[in-house]
Design a protein around this motif. Sequence first.
Motif, PDB file in Angstrom:
ATOM      1  N   GLU A  68     -36.432  41.244 -36.679  1.00 40.65           N
ATOM      2  CA  GLU A  68     -35.837  42.214 -35.122  1.00 40.65           C
ATOM      3  C   GLU A  68     -35.213  43.581 -35.594  1.00 40.65           C
ATOM      4  O   GLU A  68     -35.026  44.533 -34.590  1.00 40.65           O
ATOM      5  CB  GLU A  68     -34.752  41.187 -34.763  1.00 40.65           C
ATOM      6  N   GLU A  69     -34.712  43.871 -37.085  1.00 39.97           N
ATOM      7  CA  GLU A  69     -33.824  45.305 -36.873  1.00 39.97           C
ATOM      8  C   GLU A  69     -35.324  45.916 -37.310  1.00 39.97           C
ATOM      9  O   GLU A  69     -34.690  47.414 -36.519  1.00 39.97           O
ATOM     10  CB  GLU A  69     -33.314  45.396 -38.404  1.00 39.97           C
ATOM     11  N   GLU A  70     -36.345  46.184 -37.000  1.00 44.94           N
ATOM     12  CA  GLU A  70     -37.880  46.553 -37.620  1.00 44.94           C
ATOM     13  C   GLU A  70     -38.474  47.370 -36.313  1.00 44.94           C
ATOM     14  O   GLU A  70     -39.279  48.078 -36.339  1.00 44.94           O
ATOM     15  CB  GLU A  70     -38.480  45.999 -38.471  1.00 44.94           C
ATOM     16  N   LEU A  71     -37.949  46.379 -35.534  1.00 45.85           N
ATOM     17  CA  LEU A  71     -38.698  46.477 -33.929  1.00 45.85           C
ATOM     18  C   LEU A  71     -38.267  47.448 -33.248  1.00 45.85           C
ATOM     19  O   LEU A  71     -39.603  48.446 -32.559  1.00 45.85           O
ATOM     20  CB  LEU A  71     -38.208  44.944 -32.834  1.00 45.85           C
ATOM     21  N   ASN A  72     -37.036  48.111 -33.688  1.00 49.77           N
ATOM     22  CA  ASN A  72     -36.623  50.112 -33.353  1.00 49.77           C
ATOM     23  C   ASN A  72     -37.653  50.416 -33.166  1.00 49.77           C
ATOM     24  O   ASN A  72     -37.671  51.247 -32.571  1.00 49.77           O
ATOM     25  CB  ASN A  72     -35.271  49.943 -33.539  1.00 49.77           C
ATOM     26  N   ASN A  73     -38.504  50.652 -34.248  1.00 49.71           N
ATOM     27  CA  ASN A  73     -39.015  51.622 -35.218  1.00 49.71           C
ATOM     28  C   ASN A  73     -40.094  51.105 -34.592  1.00 49.71           C
ATOM     29  O   ASN A  73     -41.778  52.109 -34.752  1.00 49.71           O
ATOM     30  CB  ASN A  73     -39.108  51.445 -36.370  1.00 49.71           C
ATOM     31  N   LEU A  74     -40.844  50.074 -33.656  1.00 50.26           N
ATOM     32  CA  LEU A  74     -42.045  50.429 -32.761  1.00 50.26           C
ATOM     33  C   LEU A  74     -42.379  50.566 -31.598  1.00 50.26           C
ATOM     34  O   LEU A  74     -41.226  50.909 -31.253  1.00 50.26           O
ATOM     35  CB  LEU A  74     -42.653  48.871 -32.723  1.00 50.26           C
ATOM     36  N   THR A  75     -43.125  51.443 -31.477  1.00 53.50           N
ATOM     37  CA  THR A  75     -43.695  52.266 -29.803  1.00 53.50           C
ATOM     38  C   THR A  75     -44.812  52.088 -29.631  1.00 53.50           C
ATOM     39  O   THR A  75     -45.737  51.676 -30.691  1.00 53.50           O
ATOM     40  CB  THR A  75     -42.482  53.476 -30.095  1.00 53.50           C
ATOM     41  N   ILE A  76     -45.141  52.503 -28.851  1.00 52.02           N
ATOM     42  CA  ILE A  76     -46.333  52.681 -28.098  1.00 52.02           C
ATOM     43  C   ILE A  76     -47.298  53.706 -27.617  1.00 52.02           C
ATOM     44  O   ILE A  76     -46.254  54.472 -26.940  1.00 52.02           O
ATOM     45  CB  ILE A  76     -46.827  51.319 -26.882  1.00 52.02           C
ATOM     46  N   SER A  77     -48.350  54.281 -28.178  1.00 54.76           N
ATOM     47  CA  SER A  77     -49.072  55.302 -27.798  1.00 54.76           C
ATOM     48  C   SER A  77     -49.327  55.714 -26.338  1.00 54.76           C
ATOM     49  O   SER A  77     -49.556  54.202 -25.436  1.00 54.76           O
ATOM     50  CB  SER A  77     -50.566  55.838 -28.240  1.00 54.76           C
ATOM     51  N   GLU A  78     -49.175  56.715 -25.686  1.00 50.88           N
ATOM     52  CA  GLU A  78     -49.454  57.169 -23.907  1.00 50.88           C
ATOM     53  C   GLU A  78     -50.903  57.816 -24.514  1.00 50.88           C
ATOM     54  O   GLU A  78     -51.129  58.184 -24.897  1.00 50.88           O
ATOM     55  CB  GLU A  78     -48.172  58.052 -23.467  1.00 50.88           C
ATOM     56  N   ASN A  79     -51.388  57.874 -23.208  1.00 52.10           N
ATOM     57  CA  ASN A  79     -52.426  58.178 -22.811  1.00 52.10           C
ATOM     58  C   ASN A  79     -53.585  58.069 -22.926  1.00 52.10           C
ATOM     59  O   ASN A  79     -54.277  59.196 -24.298  1.00 52.10           O
ATOM     60  CB  ASN A  79     -52.811  60.436 -22.466  1.00 52.10           C
ATOM     61  N   PRO A  80     -54.177  56.687 -22.533  1.00 54.17           N
ATOM     62  CA  PRO A  80     -54.960  56.401 -23.182  1.00 54.17           C
ATOM     63  C   PRO A  80     -56.772  57.409 -22.815  1.00 54.17           C
ATOM     64  O   PRO A  80     -56.448  58.488 -22.502  1.00 54.17           O
ATOM     65  CB  PRO A  80     -55.506  55.121 -22.779  1.00 54.17           C
TER      66      PRO A  80
END
Length: 195
Positions: A114-126
């Motif tokens: 759970e503490e690693e989830l802060n570091n996950l993100t999603i790219s924009e602009n397909p």
Amino acid sequence: MPKWLKKSLVVLITALTFGTVSPPAYLTVDDQKDDSTFGDFTNKDFNYSANYIEPIEQELTKEAFLSFAKEQAEIQSFTKFGSRIGPKIQDEFKDIIFPKMEEVINELATEHPEEELNNLTISENPTGGDSEKIFHIYHAQTGKDLIRFHVRKDHPPLEGYYFNFHYHTYHDEFQGHHTLGSIFWAKNTPPKWLS
């Protein structure tokens, strides 16, 4: 400022800079209500000027990450479809493909502490045109992709066109092709992505 002038300036800025510089926000935001929608989202919901969504600063719970990731997955998908493809496939996408995307995102959240989830993100602009990228989920600090969600236009002989939704993972160095499902388009060639 007249709407035609705003649109002309956006096209001019984009063409002169080969798309490397985003037009100012006041040129891309309409003063009137925008009626063009895809599902529950309007064009005003999208931030076209940024390449990536910023990682969230506060501690995320698994549920908060899943909510954020699923919302962004839907937004990025409908951005990719554009106004010509989106309205025609949105129902099948929401009923067939999106629940499978949610399952994959759930699995990713489960395999990370759970503490690693802060570091996950999603790219924009397909990507547009004929490119496959819808969005990637990546580690914000290392910049390494974890999952890549793509859609490809398939044309089996004598069958018409299909949109093949699939993903690749870091587990096999993005070599495996994990199918989410396909949506039939028609016998005629589909338009370019983002159009």
